[in-house]
Structure formats: C-alpha cells, structure tokens
Design a protein around this motif. Structure first.
Motif, mmCIF file in Angstrom:
data_model
loop_
_atom_site.group_PDB
_atom_site.id
_atom_site.type_symbol
_atom_site.label_atom_id
_atom_site.label_comp_id
_atom_site.label_asym_id
_atom_site.label_seq_id
_atom_site.Cartn_x
_atom_site.Cartn_y
_atom_site.Cartn_z
ATOM 1 N N SER A 64 -39.452 -17.024 10.492
ATOM 2 C CA SER A 64 -38.520 -18.088 10.819
ATOM 3 C C SER A 64 -39.025 -19.472 10.401
ATOM 4 N N ASP A 65 -40.236 -19.823 10.857
ATOM 5 C CA ASP A 65 -40.724 -21.196 10.660
ATOM 6 C C ASP A 65 -42.140 -21.293 10.113
ATOM 7 N N GLY A 66 -42.730 -20.196 9.683
ATOM 8 C CA GLY A 66 -44.045 -20.250 9.058
ATOM 9 C C GLY A 66 -45.211 -20.178 10.022
ATOM 10 N N LEU A 67 -46.372 -20.526 9.499
ATOM 11 C CA LEU A 67 -47.625 -20.406 10.245
ATOM 12 C C LEU A 67 -47.662 -21.224 11.541
ATOM 13 N N PRO A 68 -47.186 -22.470 11.575
ATOM 14 C CA PRO A 68 -47.207 -23.199 12.852
ATOM 15 C C PRO A 68 -46.401 -22.490 13.950
ATOM 16 N N ALA A 69 -45.280 -21.883 13.596
ATOM 17 C CA ALA A 69 -44.483 -21.144 14.584
ATOM 18 C C ALA A 69 -45.239 -19.917 15.063
ATOM 19 N N LEU A 70 -45.872 -19.197 14.139
ATOM 20 C CA LEU A 70 -46.662 -18.023 14.504
ATOM 21 C C LEU A 70 -47.770 -18.411 15.473
ATOM 22 N N LEU A 71 -48.492 -19.474 15.163
ATOM 23 C CA LEU A 71 -49.577 -19.925 16.036
ATOM 24 C C LEU A 71 -49.045 -20.424 17.384
ATOM 25 N N GLY A 72 -47.919 -21.143 17.371
ATOM 26 C CA GLY A 72 -47.336 -21.644 18.613
ATOM 27 C C GLY A 72 -46.870 -20.518 19.521
ATOM 28 N N PHE A 73 -46.150 -19.547 18.962
ATOM 29 C CA PHE A 73 -45.682 -18.404 19.754
ATOM 30 C C PHE A 73 -46.872 -17.649 20.333
ATOM 31 N N GLU A 128 -48.945 -30.101 14.545
ATOM 32 C CA GLU A 128 -48.348 -28.961 13.853
ATOM 33 C C GLU A 128 -47.788 -27.915 14.813
ATOM 34 N N LEU A 129 -48.331 -27.852 16.015
ATOM 35 C CA LEU A 129 -47.891 -26.841 16.984
ATOM 36 C C LEU A 129 -46.889 -27.373 18.003
ATOM 37 N N ARG A 130 -46.528 -28.640 17.900
ATOM 38 C CA ARG A 130 -45.584 -29.215 18.863
ATOM 39 C C ARG A 130 -44.160 -28.847 18.477
ATOM 40 N N SER A 131 -43.760 -27.719 18.957
ATOM 41 C CA SER A 131 -42.405 -27.222 18.715
ATOM 42 C C SER A 131 -41.998 -26.407 19.923
ATOM 43 N N ASN A 132 -40.875 -25.767 19.836
ATOM 44 C CA ASN A 132 -40.404 -24.935 20.938
ATOM 45 C C ASN A 132 -41.054 -23.560 20.957
ATOM 46 N N TRP A 133 -41.901 -23.262 19.978
ATOM 47 C CA TRP A 133 -42.491 -21.927 19.906
ATOM 48 C C TRP A 133 -43.519 -21.677 21.002
ATOM 49 N N VAL A 134 -44.268 -22.681 21.422
ATOM 50 C CA VAL A 134 -45.260 -22.487 22.493
ATOM 51 C C VAL A 134 -44.561 -22.133 23.806
ATOM 52 N N PRO A 135 -43.579 -22.922 24.273
ATOM 53 C CA PRO A 135 -42.906 -22.517 25.517
ATOM 54 C C PRO A 135 -42.126 -21.210 25.353
ATOM 55 N N PHE A 136 -41.585 -20.964 24.162
ATOM 56 C CA PHE A 136 -40.855 -19.713 23.946
ATOM 57 C C PHE A 136 -41.790 -18.515 24.088
ATOM 58 N N GLY A 137 -42.972 -18.590 23.519
ATOM 59 C CA GLY A 137 -43.956 -17.516 23.665
ATOM 60 C C GLY A 137 -44.355 -17.317 25.122
ATOM 61 N N ALA A 138 -44.531 -18.431 25.857
ATOM 62 C CA ALA A 138 -44.889 -18.334 27.277
ATOM 63 C C ALA A 138 -43.769 -17.697 28.087
ATOM 64 N N VAL A 139 -42.529 -18.061 27.785
ATOM 65 C CA VAL A 139 -41.381 -17.486 28.512
ATOM 66 C C VAL A 139 -41.246 -15.988 28.208
ATOM 67 N N VAL A 140 -41.394 -15.616 26.949
ATOM 68 C CA VAL A 140 -41.298 -14.193 26.587
ATOM 69 C C VAL A 140 -42.375 -13.391 27.310
#
Length: 168
Positions: A64-73, A128-140
């Motif tokens: 979806s969004d590349g390496l930063p999304a992978l790391l954030g999730f 680079e990691l400030r996106s919605n992927w970190v909270p999304f990973g935590a919620v999942v």
C-alpha cells in the motif's frame, strides 16, 4: 468422497497446530475441566495467529504505502503485543501470589491498558513513521488479542462451585 475427508483431516490438523500448543495436544480430553486459567494456551494462540496476522499486515502495508508503512504497522502491532504479553506475565505472577483468576484478570487489564496508553502517547517517532499505520497496527493487534482471549475464556470450563475432583 475420499478427498473431502482427507482435506477435512488436514484442516483439523492445521487447526490443532495453530490453536493448541504441542503440550496440550498430548493427553487432552474434550470437555475436560480446568482448575486454572490456560494462560500458556492463550499466549500460544495469540503468538501463532498474531505472527500470521502480522505477516499479512506487513505485506499489505508494504504494497500500500511502502517501507515506512510496513515499519509503522509492525511497530504498532508489536507495541500492543508486548503490552499484552506483559499483562499475561503480571497475571501469572498474581496467581502465584494466590489471587483469584478474576482478580488477576482485572490486574492484567489495568497493566496492559495503562502500559499501552503510556507507550503510544509518549513514543516519539521519526517523521517517516508518522502516519496512521502505527495506531492501525496497534488496533489490529489489540482486537486480535482480545478476540483470542475472549474465545479462550468462553471455551474454558472452570469448576468454581464444585469441589469434586473431575480429573479421574
């Protein structure tokens, strides 16, 4: 007809592998009563199923969004996983201190919620990691853990009101 029973048997073996730790697959009896909460089984289930969900989420985030999304999730997922793991450790210690299962569960919930909240609020992330992927990973991770914990609690048979030993 033979292939249906073969695939059904394979699915049953796969479910047993993913859902039950090796030690509980040996000498287990359906409908057996438990004198304590099966923390190891719950932790095994969360770890195995969580690894599969984490891998799927990492692949989806990368596509979806590349390496930063992978790391954030991954970071969000692992933060929640570690907080829940620490709550299981807290509950095991509480039970060793002779607290009842319900009291130990309450202590575990307080630990995991407070710890996860503090970590997620105070965590300073690189830009680079400030996106919605970190909270999304935590919620999942949290939804997965609570679902597995709820299922484990609902399917465990406790002898709270019966002093008779049913293990024989």
């Amino acid at each position: 007809m033979g292939s249906v029973s073969t695939s059904s048997g394979a699915l049953s073996r796969l479910k047993a592998l993913l859902w039950y730790p090796p030690a509980s697959r040996v000498n287990s009896r359906p409908g057996a009563y438990s004198s304590g909460f099966p923390w190891k089984i719950m932790y095994y289930r969360q770890s195995v199923v969580g690894a599969l969900v984490l891998l799927g989420g990492m692949i989806g985030a990368q596509l979806s969004d590349g390496l930063p999304a992978l790391l954030g999730f991954s970071l969000g997922f692992l933060i929640a996983y570690i907080c829940f793991t620490l709550s299981v450790v807290t509950v095991v210690v509480a039970e060793k201190l002779k607290l009842s299962v319900p009291k130990a569960l309450v202590i575990g919930y307080v630990v995991k919620i407070v710890l996860m909240t503090v970590v997620l609020i105070t965590l300073h992330l690189p830009q680079e990691l400030r996106s919605n992927w970190v909270p999304f990973g935590a919620v999942v991770s949290t939804v997965l853990w609570l679902g597995i914990e709820s299922w484990t609690i609902m399917t465990t048979r406790f002898l709270y009101f019966d002093s008779e030993d049913r293990s024989s």
